[in-house]
Design a protein around this motif. Structure first.
Motif, PDB file in Angstrom:
ATOM      1  N   PHE A 472      35.290  65.969  -1.486  1.00  0.00           N
ATOM      2  CA  PHE A 472      34.769  67.016  -2.368  1.00  0.00           C
ATOM      3  C   PHE A 472      35.868  68.023  -2.714  1.00  0.00           C
ATOM      4  O   PHE A 472      35.937  68.504  -3.855  1.00  0.00           O
ATOM      5  CB  PHE A 472      33.593  67.734  -1.723  1.00  0.00           C
ATOM      6  CG  PHE A 472      32.841  68.621  -2.681  1.00  0.00           C
ATOM      7  CD1 PHE A 472      31.718  68.158  -3.319  1.00  0.00           C
ATOM      8  CD2 PHE A 472      33.281  69.903  -2.970  1.00  0.00           C
ATOM      9  CE1 PHE A 472      31.023  68.956  -4.228  1.00  0.00           C
ATOM     10  CE2 PHE A 472      32.618  70.710  -3.874  1.00  0.00           C
ATOM     11  CZ  PHE A 472      31.482  70.232  -4.504  1.00  0.00           C
ATOM     12  N   THR A 475      37.847  66.498  -5.405  1.00  0.00           N
ATOM     13  CA  THR A 475      37.071  66.470  -6.646  1.00  0.00           C
ATOM     14  C   THR A 475      37.005  67.849  -7.280  1.00  0.00           C
ATOM     15  O   THR A 475      37.061  67.997  -8.506  1.00  0.00           O
ATOM     16  CB  THR A 475      35.648  65.953  -6.367  1.00  0.00           C
ATOM     17  OG1 THR A 475      35.718  64.628  -5.828  1.00  0.00           O
ATOM     18  CG2 THR A 475      34.800  65.947  -7.636  1.00  0.00           C
ATOM     19  N   SER A 476      36.896  68.894  -6.434  1.00  0.00           N
ATOM     20  CA  SER A 476      36.762  70.261  -6.958  1.00  0.00           C
ATOM     21  C   SER A 476      37.985  70.689  -7.754  1.00  0.00           C
ATOM     22  O   SER A 476      37.914  71.623  -8.554  1.00  0.00           O
ATOM     23  CB  SER A 476      36.522  71.240  -5.804  1.00  0.00           C
ATOM     24  OG  SER A 476      37.702  71.428  -5.036  1.00  0.00           O
ATOM     25  N   VAL A 479      37.060  69.089 -11.375  1.00  0.00           N
ATOM     26  CA  VAL A 479      35.826  69.512 -12.071  1.00  0.00           C
ATOM     27  C   VAL A 479      36.029  70.907 -12.652  1.00  0.00           C
ATOM     28  O   VAL A 479      36.397  71.846 -11.925  1.00  0.00           O
ATOM     29  CB  VAL A 479      34.621  69.510 -11.110  1.00  0.00           C
ATOM     30  CG1 VAL A 479      33.376  70.083 -11.793  1.00  0.00           C
ATOM     31  CG2 VAL A 479      34.341  68.106 -10.611  1.00  0.00           C
ATOM     32  N   LEU A 520      27.858  75.603  -7.263  1.00  0.00           N
ATOM     33  CA  LEU A 520      27.268  74.257  -7.283  1.00  0.00           C
ATOM     34  C   LEU A 520      25.852  74.290  -7.846  1.00  0.00           C
ATOM     35  O   LEU A 520      25.424  73.362  -8.544  1.00  0.00           O
ATOM     36  CB  LEU A 520      27.258  73.677  -5.867  1.00  0.00           C
ATOM     37  CG  LEU A 520      28.628  73.394  -5.245  1.00  0.00           C
ATOM     38  CD1 LEU A 520      28.471  72.790  -3.854  1.00  0.00           C
ATOM     39  CD2 LEU A 520      29.458  72.472  -6.136  1.00  0.00           C
ATOM     40  N   GLU A 521      25.123  75.366  -7.541  1.00  0.00           N
ATOM     41  CA  GLU A 521      23.763  75.481  -8.082  1.00  0.00           C
ATOM     42  C   GLU A 521      23.793  75.572  -9.608  1.00  0.00           C
ATOM     43  O   GLU A 521      22.980  74.936 -10.294  1.00  0.00           O
ATOM     44  CB  GLU A 521      23.083  76.714  -7.493  1.00  0.00           C
ATOM     45  CG  GLU A 521      21.612  76.840  -7.881  1.00  0.00           C
ATOM     46  CD  GLU A 521      20.943  78.015  -7.210  1.00  0.00           C
ATOM     47  OE1 GLU A 521      19.813  78.362  -7.615  1.00  0.00           O
ATOM     48  OE2 GLU A 521      21.535  78.599  -6.277  1.00  0.00           O
ATOM     49  N   LEU A 523      26.083  74.345 -11.458  1.00  0.00           N
ATOM     50  CA  LEU A 523      26.555  73.042 -11.936  1.00  0.00           C
ATOM     51  C   LEU A 523      25.539  71.933 -11.682  1.00  0.00           C
ATOM     52  O   LEU A 523      25.766  70.775 -12.068  1.00  0.00           O
ATOM     53  CB  LEU A 523      27.877  72.672 -11.249  1.00  0.00           C
ATOM     54  CG  LEU A 523      29.109  73.477 -11.653  1.00  0.00           C
ATOM     55  CD1 LEU A 523      30.281  73.144 -10.742  1.00  0.00           C
ATOM     56  CD2 LEU A 523      29.474  73.197 -13.124  1.00  0.00           C
ATOM     57  N   ASP A 524      24.443  72.286 -11.008  1.00  0.00           N
ATOM     58  CA  ASP A 524      23.408  71.309 -10.630  1.00  0.00           C
ATOM     59  C   ASP A 524      23.988  70.204  -9.747  1.00  0.00           C
ATOM     60  O   ASP A 524      23.674  69.025  -9.902  1.00  0.00           O
ATOM     61  CB  ASP A 524      22.753  70.696 -11.881  1.00  0.00           C
ATOM     62  CG  ASP A 524      21.408  70.051 -11.547  1.00  0.00           C
ATOM     63  OD1 ASP A 524      20.797  70.468 -10.540  1.00  0.00           O
ATOM     64  OD2 ASP A 524      20.991  69.135 -12.271  1.00  0.00           O
ATOM     65  N   MET A 525      24.885  70.609  -8.841  1.00  0.00           N
ATOM     66  CA  MET A 525      25.469  69.689  -7.868  1.00  0.00           C
ATOM     67  C   MET A 525      24.914  70.030  -6.489  1.00  0.00           C
ATOM     68  O   MET A 525      24.633  71.204  -6.185  1.00  0.00           O
ATOM     69  CB  MET A 525      26.999  69.792  -7.865  1.00  0.00           C
ATOM     70  CG  MET A 525      27.645  69.379  -9.175  1.00  0.00           C
ATOM     71  SD  MET A 525      29.450  69.655  -9.176  1.00  0.00           S
ATOM     72  CE  MET A 525      29.987  68.473  -7.943  1.00  0.00           C
ATOM     73  N   ASP A 526      24.769  69.033  -5.639  1.00  0.00           N
ATOM     74  CA  ASP A 526      24.105  69.242  -4.345  1.00  0.00           C
ATOM     75  C   ASP A 526      25.029  68.870  -3.191  1.00  0.00           C
ATOM     76  O   ASP A 526      25.531  67.744  -3.126  1.00  0.00           O
ATOM     77  CB  ASP A 526      22.822  68.400  -4.263  1.00  0.00           C
ATOM     78  CG  ASP A 526      22.052  68.676  -2.992  1.00  0.00           C
ATOM     79  OD1 ASP A 526      22.023  69.839  -2.551  1.00  0.00           O
ATOM     80  OD2 ASP A 526      21.485  67.723  -2.421  1.00  0.00           O
TER      81      ASP A 526
END
Length: 618
Positions: A472, A475-476, A479, A520-521, A523-526
């Motif tokens: 992650f 990945t961050s 993104v 993340l919220e 971005l709708d990522m969990d």
């Protein structure tokens, strides 16, 4: 014959016995009362500054304290949440009845452990090697290794004013003979003192005059195996109140009646957990002191008066307590007292917790001069591990100062010793940013799995989490934060500039006030809260962490230089007299350990380096 005998069923004894048994050792746990296994004779809590991270480390290595602390907690709270991650820690208010029951059940259900209810009064040896234990009934029981975890029960005395009672906590039996047996083996013992406050009936407290201290809405746990459904759903509250001028006046007028100031106490008390009498004397400039009112158990109507430890007479304690807001009409269930007991000088220990002069004899917990359930449990775990490894003919597990708070504690004890009850503090760790609650599994689980204490399925789950975190973070970096109304409003709210269209999540989280979970919220990522916290720390503090790792690596170079166990320091020319004395007493295993010995100066270290170089030359 047993492979390992553990003497004492407290927090150190439980961890030692379970670790030894899980590592394939036929283990016996000797205790005078099976119902007092892992009892909480003092504060009903687990964790706190540094200590909470020790519990997490115990869990990461495969111990038992963390899971049981989670499942029997009345309240969860992260302390120092407004400060940096290096000092943040978890503390739980424990149900002392359920905690002890759960620990007893854990020991009873562990294959390979036999519980024996007998008083142990001596250690049996032959030619400097352990052969077993001697019981009060005269029976000698053989063992390959013995771990003494006697807590505060060795030659203990309960002190209340000028009244002295020869007993352990809660009126349990004590013995002088175990101390005498250790001294007959040439071990040095000394007296220590600790204390406990009054317990009062909860229904007699006026909580409206106090400040409520609730638990966390979204609590963290000691164990990553703990699920929300495993823990209490409606947490209990604690409450804060204070002493005042009237409280202090009563104490000052009666100091001569305190065990500490009347001359009854022989041992040295705890610097970081002083009695209220000691606080009034040492901090005379303070006009008040914090008092926390903490529930003891769901099944009990009693509250622990944290911060009011005392050995004053009962009538003085009555008067003193009733000056405190909320406690004016309180009914006392049990008065405070001091307890004095024998401990051994930990300088006599190897880093593995084996006694230098007695092959196969280990000690752990308050017998080594520490205070606290967590410090005891950490030592018990390491003693159990190393007794088992010794019996298997393997090298001991020695955790380094940059690897664990447990490593800091053990190095402090065996290198510096202690003259008072030792308590772990975050300030004792040079690399506390590396020794965090969130990364304990990353730091230590490979050790637990390697020696066979941590099950393969549990280790696989930990490895998956670590891989998820690392992936992650990478990945961050790719993104990008979308330039939309939601993010514009978010950055404005955080007073953070947002004029770039190519801002990555990674760079955004590095900014002050920007929280990964909030990003993340949007971005709708969990990602789970636990993993998100570690990801955020790794990103925000990347530079500091890299610097700490670099500094730790310099220390490692010294730790990798071994000192011969047979080195005769007295025969080395040009070593200082104090250096010879201290090096001969501590018998350091490495140059790093030698450098931390009080009294060993830089010139002594230079001489040792020359001696080692000469020994390695052909």
């Amino acid at each position: 014959m047993y492979d390992v005998i553990v003497v004492g069923g407290g927090h150190a004894g439980v961890e030692a016995a379970v670790a030894a048994a899980r590592l394939g050792q036929k283990t016996a746990l000797f205790t005078i009362n099976i119902d007092r296994i892992a009892a909480m004779p003092c504060n009903p809590s687990i964790g706190g500054p540094a200590k909470g991270i020790v519990v997490r480390e115990i869990e990461a290595l495969g111990g038992v304290m963390g899971k049981i602390a989670d499942k029997t907690a009345l309240q969860f709270r992260i302390l120092n949440s407004s400060k940096g991650p290096g000092v943040q820690c978890l503390r739980v208010q424990s149900d002392k009845i359920e905690y002890s029951k759960a620990m007893r059940d854990a020991v009873l259900s562990e294959p390979g452990i036999e519980i024996v209810q007998k008083m142990v009064e001596g250690i049996a040896t032959e030619d400097g090697k352990i052969t077993g234990i001697l019981c009060a009934d005269g029976e000698m029981i053989a063992a390959k290794a013995v771990i003494i975890t006697s807590g505060t029960y060795m030659s203990s005395k309960i002190l209340l004013s000028d009244k002295v009672t020869h007993s352990g906590p809660e009126g349990d039996p004590t013995t002088n003979k175990l101390s005498e047996s250790l001294r007959s083996l040439g071990l040095k013992t000394f007296r220590l003192k600790t204390g406990t406050p009054a317990r009062v009936y909860t229904d007699s407290i006026d909580f409206s005059k106090t400040t409520i201290q609730p638990g966390d809405d979204k609590p963290y746990y000691f164990s990553n195996a703990t699920k929300k459904e495993d823990v209490i759903q409606e947490q209990y509250a604690c409450y804060l109140t204070y002493t005042n001028a009237n409280t202090h006046a009563i104490i000052e007028a009666n100091l001569d009646k305190s065990s500490m100031y009347s001359g009854v106490v022989e041992g040295v008390g705890a610097r970081y957990c002083p009695s209220i009498e000691d606080k009034i004397v040492r901090f005379a400039d303070k006009d008040r002191h914090q008092i926390f009112l903490e529930p003891e158990a769901a099944s009990l109507d009693t509250t622990y008066v944290q911060g009011l430890s005392s050995s004053l007479p009962e009538d003085v304690q009555d008067a003193m307590i009733r000056t405190i807001p909320g406690l004016e009409n309180v009914r006392v269930q049990k008065y405070g007292y001091a307890i004095e007991y024998d401990a051994i000088d930990p300088i006599q220990l190897k880093p593995s917790l084996e006694i230098m002069t007695v092959d196969g004899l280990f000690t752990a917990g308050q017998i080594n001069g520490t205070s606290g359930y967590e410090e005891a449990a950490g030592q018990g775990l390491m003693a159990g591990i190393n007794a088992a490894l010794k019996n298997r003919g393997e090298e001991p597990l020695i955790l380094k100062r940059d690897e664990a708070y447990i490593g800091v504690m053990l190095d402090d004890l065996v290198t510096k010793g202690t003259l008072e009850p030792y308590r772990l503090l975050t300030s004792r760790a040079e690399y506390r940013l590396l020794l965090r609650h969130d990364n304990a599994y990353r730091r230590l689980s490979h050790f637990g799995h390697q020696i066979g204490l941590l099950r393969s399925d549990a280790y696989a789950a930990i490895e998956d989490d670590i891989a998820t975190i690392d992936a992650f973070i990478e990945t961050s970096k790719t993104v990008k934060i979308p330039h939309n109304d939601a993010f514009i409003a978010y950055f404005e709210q955080k007073n953070s500039p947002f004029d770039a269209h190519d801002l990555s999540v990674y760079d955004a989280v590095k900014r002050p006030g920007i929280e990964l979970l909030e990003v993340l919220e949007l971005l709708d990522m969990d990602v789970s809260a636990d993993l998100a916290f570690q990801i955020q720390v790794e990103i925000k503090y990347e530079g500091y962490i890299k610097k700490a790792l670099k500094d730790a690596e310099k220390l490692r170079s010294m730790e990798n230089i071994k000192l011969p166990e047979t080195l005769d320091y007295n025969s080395i020319d040009n070593l200082s007299i104090e250096g010879k004395q201290k090096l001969s007493a501590v018998r350091p295993l490495t140059m790093g350990q030698a450098s931390r010995i009080s009294g060993v100066n830089p010139a002594d270290m230079a001489i040792l380096a020359i001696v080692l170089k000469q020994r390695t030359q052909p």
